[in-house]
Design a protein around this motif. Structure first.
Motif, PDB file in Angstrom:
ATOM      1  N   LEU A  25       0.958  -1.099   0.097  1.00 22.13           N
ATOM      2  CA  LEU A  25      -0.074  -0.062  -0.101  1.00 22.13           C
ATOM      3  C   LEU A  25       0.811   1.327   0.014  1.00 22.13           C
ATOM      4  N   ILE A  26       1.804   1.459   0.679  1.00 22.64           N
ATOM      5  CA  ILE A  26       2.767   2.497   1.010  1.00 22.64           C
ATOM      6  C   ILE A  26       3.674   2.729  -0.619  1.00 22.64           C
ATOM      7  N   HIS A  27       3.793   1.449  -1.324  1.00 19.09           N
ATOM      8  CA  HIS A  27       4.510   1.477  -2.533  1.00 19.09           C
ATOM      9  C   HIS A  27       3.672   2.101  -3.400  1.00 19.09           C
ATOM     10  N   GLY A  29       0.959   3.897  -3.010  1.00 22.87           N
ATOM     11  CA  GLY A  29       0.695   5.550  -2.846  1.00 22.87           C
ATOM     12  C   GLY A  29       1.912   6.347  -3.194  1.00 22.87           C
ATOM     13  N   THR A  30       3.164   5.744  -3.062  1.00 23.78           N
ATOM     14  CA  THR A  30       4.235   6.317  -3.590  1.00 23.78           C
ATOM     15  C   THR A  30       4.177   6.627  -5.126  1.00 23.78           C
ATOM     16  N   ILE A  32       1.569   6.689  -6.985  1.00 24.48           N
ATOM     17  CA  ILE A  32       0.446   7.491  -7.123  1.00 24.48           C
ATOM     18  C   ILE A  32       0.915   9.022  -6.969  1.00 24.48           C
ATOM     19  N   TYR A  33       1.658   9.019  -5.956  1.00 19.84           N
ATOM     20  CA  TYR A  33       1.935  10.519  -5.476  1.00 19.84           C
ATOM     21  C   TYR A  33       3.142  10.879  -6.835  1.00 19.84           C
TER      22      TYR A  33
END
Length: 113
Positions: A25-27, A29-30, A32-33
């Motif tokens: 999820l963090i990956h 999100g990164t 997408i950012y």
């Protein structure tokens, strides 16, 4: 394979999955950012170079993958190909080492070199 070993592998796969879920999820999100910010590949690599936090994050990601995926591959080889014993163990071990070596090499290349 003994019942005791099967329980251990099941447990290791579940622990690694519990670790992988937030890491993925963090990956994502990164990613997408970075896409929404319009960052180029060079800009992303520039931000990651020397960033030990990201290096540790992705090293942990690689370690969790190197535990999780080979257990699943071994189980698929047993169920789909009928492989047993040393053959399936060797497949899982080689796959784990390839994931670990390739993943850690990539982390090193992006963050430290």
């Amino acid at each position: 394979m003994s019942a005791r070993m099967q329980v251990r592998l099941w447990l290791w796969q579940r622990i690694s999955a519990a670790l992988l879920a937030p890491l993925v999820l963090i990956h994502l999100g990164t990613i997408i950012y970075a896409v929404h910010a319009g960052l180029s590949a060079a800009a992303i690599l520039g931000r990651l170079h020397g960033n030990l936090w990201f290096g540790g994050f992705y090293a942990l990601f690689v370690l969790a993958c190197a535990v999780h995926a080979p257990i699943g591959v071994a189980k698929m080889a047993e169920e789909w190909l009928g492989w047993r014993g040393a053959r399936v163990t060797s497949l899982a071990a080689v796959f784990a080492l390839l994931l670990l070596a390739g993943g850690l090499r990539a982390v090193y290349g992006v963050v430290l070199s």
